[in-house]
Scaffold this motif. Structure first.
Motif, PDB file in Angstrom:
ATOM      1  N   TYR A  31       0.848  -1.199   0.000  1.00  0.00           N
ATOM      2  CA  TYR A  31       0.000   0.000   0.000  1.00  0.00           C
ATOM      3  C   TYR A  31       0.875   1.237   0.000  1.00  0.00           C
ATOM      4  CZ  TYR A  31      -2.949   3.730   1.932  1.00  0.00           C
ATOM      5  OH  TYR A  31      -3.603   4.924   2.153  1.00  0.00           O
ATOM      6  N   GLY A  32       0.472   2.231  -0.766  1.00  0.00           N
ATOM      7  CA  GLY A  32       1.205   3.484  -0.765  1.00  0.00           C
ATOM      8  C   GLY A  32       0.288   4.669  -0.964  1.00  0.00           C
TER       9      GLY A  32
ATOM     10  N   LEU B 131       3.741   7.409   2.404  1.00  0.00           N
ATOM     11  CA  LEU B 131       3.480   6.380   3.403  1.00  0.00           C
ATOM     12  C   LEU B 131       3.412   5.071   2.641  1.00  0.00           C
ATOM     13  CD1 LEU B 131       2.697   5.189   6.143  1.00  0.00           C
ATOM     14  CD2 LEU B 131       0.306   5.752   5.624  1.00  0.00           C
ATOM     15  N   VAL B 132       4.348   4.168   2.895  1.00  0.00           N
ATOM     16  CA  VAL B 132       4.390   2.871   2.229  1.00  0.00           C
ATOM     17  C   VAL B 132       4.305   1.785   3.294  1.00  0.00           C
ATOM     18  CG1 VAL B 132       5.736   1.294   0.791  1.00  0.00           C
ATOM     19  CG2 VAL B 132       5.772   3.745   0.321  1.00  0.00           C
ATOM     20  N   LEU B 133       3.344   0.879   3.125  1.00  0.00           N
ATOM     21  CA  LEU B 133       3.162  -0.241   4.038  1.00  0.00           C
ATOM     22  C   LEU B 133       3.182  -1.533   3.233  1.00  0.00           C
ATOM     23  CD1 LEU B 133       0.180   1.258   6.071  1.00  0.00           C
ATOM     24  CD2 LEU B 133       2.587   1.246   6.756  1.00  0.00           C
TER      25      LEU B 133
ATOM     26  N   PHE C 163      12.631  -3.057  -5.032  1.00  0.00           N
ATOM     27  CA  PHE C 163      11.485  -2.443  -5.723  1.00  0.00           C
ATOM     28  C   PHE C 163      11.241  -1.006  -5.294  1.00  0.00           C
ATOM     29  CE2 PHE C 163       6.827  -1.773  -6.213  1.00  0.00           C
ATOM     30  CZ  PHE C 163       6.756  -1.906  -7.595  1.00  0.00           C
ATOM     31  N   ILE C 164      11.286  -0.736  -3.980  1.00  0.00           N
ATOM     32  CA  ILE C 164      10.954   0.587  -3.466  1.00  0.00           C
ATOM     33  C   ILE C 164      12.189   1.462  -3.318  1.00  0.00           C
ATOM     34  CG2 ILE C 164       9.977   1.893  -1.540  1.00  0.00           C
ATOM     35  CD1 ILE C 164       7.866   0.426  -3.082  1.00  0.00           C
ATOM     36  N   ARG C 165      13.167   0.978  -2.591  1.00  0.00           N
ATOM     37  CA  ARG C 165      14.282   1.851  -2.202  1.00  0.00           C
ATOM     38  C   ARG C 165      15.200   2.214  -3.360  1.00  0.00           C
ATOM     39  NH1 ARG C 165      13.391  -1.852   2.051  1.00  0.00           N
ATOM     40  NH2 ARG C 165      12.355  -0.787   3.773  1.00  0.00           N
TER      41      ARG C 165
ATOM     42  N   SER D 106       0.246  10.095  10.303  1.00  0.00           N
ATOM     43  CA  SER D 106       1.124   9.266   9.495  1.00  0.00           C
ATOM     44  C   SER D 106       2.461   9.056  10.181  1.00  0.00           C
ATOM     45  CB  SER D 106       1.347   9.911   8.129  1.00  0.00           C
ATOM     46  OG  SER D 106       2.312   9.215   7.398  1.00  0.00           O
ATOM     47  N   PRO D 107       2.957   7.809  10.187  1.00  0.00           N
ATOM     48  CA  PRO D 107       4.297   7.568  10.735  1.00  0.00           C
ATOM     49  C   PRO D 107       5.353   7.959   9.713  1.00  0.00           C
ATOM     50  CG  PRO D 107       3.382   5.513   9.952  1.00  0.00           C
ATOM     51  CD  PRO D 107       2.314   6.566   9.746  1.00  0.00           C
ATOM     52  N   ALA D 108       5.351   9.236   9.321  1.00  0.00           N
ATOM     53  CA  ALA D 108       6.296   9.734   8.321  1.00  0.00           C
ATOM     54  C   ALA D 108       7.702   9.729   8.896  1.00  0.00           C
ATOM     55  CB  ALA D 108       5.909  11.148   7.905  1.00  0.00           C
TER      56      ALA D 108
END
Length: 240
Positions: free
Chosen positions: A27-28, A45-47, A58-60, A168-170
């Protein structure tokens, strides 16, 4: 969708999706989208419950920007089967960068799934979720969706609404109660002198709280701090 924190809502969603057969979820959401640019990664926010080695690749590394279903989610609202990728591949409609992402996914057993791109209240916000049945065929996943797709979509939409309403846990440092308070007063149009009188402190103390809030949020101006704190639900909190 129950839960009073991002972690609680996310755990509930992951457990629910696993019961339907989707054991990998990504999720993003971003609040700084401009056109096809999703904004700075620090504001995402990416979970996910994907393994860390896949998320690193993929993400980083930023590979997600070339993922076919991410591109689809940016341009669309609704639900799409990952068969969309197979159709584009057969038509020779995939770029070299997109093919590299597909190869990455295949190495990790991620070949079948569904994506949901959410409708949002502002043009700067974009949220989406990718549901994957690890090491399953797309035919199997499509059969799951035929039977339970409406229920799954509803649960994901409820989770998205809940997640975007929670603080958000930013990566920014959390604001202190005093920093939140001064930003809230600025947000309703109060001057530094007004805020000092309302809080019973000196102008210098107000300026100090504002400076620390800007540093915590990694922004340059107080106006940017109010905006960022607002979109990440860090000010005007019930009971704060």
């Amino acid at each position: 969708m129950d839960g009073t924190s991002v972690d609680e809502v996310w755990y509930t969603l992951v457990q629910s999706m696993a019961e339907y057969g989707f054991d990998r979820v990504l999720y993003g959401v971003t609040h700084s989208r401009t056109g096809t640019f999703l904004g700075q990664s620090d504001d995402f926010l990416v979970l996910s419950n994907h393994p860390s080695d896949y998320l690193d690749a993929f993400i980083r590394t930023g590979a997600y920007v070339d993922a076919p279903m991410v591109k689809w989610a940016i341009d669309n609202v609704g639900v799409a089967s990952w068969r969309h990728i197979q159709d584009r591949a057969r038509a020779g409609d995939l770029s070299e960068a997109e093919l590299r992402v597909i190869e990455l996914n295949q190495r990790h057993g991620l070949i079948a799934g569904y994506s949901i791109s959410f409708r949002n209240a502002t043009v700067r916000t974009k949220g989406a979720i990718g549901l994957c049945a690890h090491k399953c065929s797309q035919d199997h996943v499509d059969s799951i969706w035929t039977s339970y797709g409406r229920e799954i979509e509803m649960l994901c939409r409820l989770a998205h609404l809940k997640l975007t309403s929670l603080p958000s846990p930013a990566p920014s440092r959390p604001l202190t109660p005093r920093q939140r308070e001064v930003l809230e007063w600025v947000g309703v149009g109060k001057t530094t002198q007004d805020i000092a009188l309302l809080m019973g402190v000196t102008n210098a103390t107000v300026e100090k709280h504002l400076r620390l809030a800007r540093e915590a949020l990694s922004v340059e101006t107080t106006a940017q701090a109010v905006l960022k704190a607002s979109v990440h639900n860090q000010i005007f909190l019930s009971g704060s």
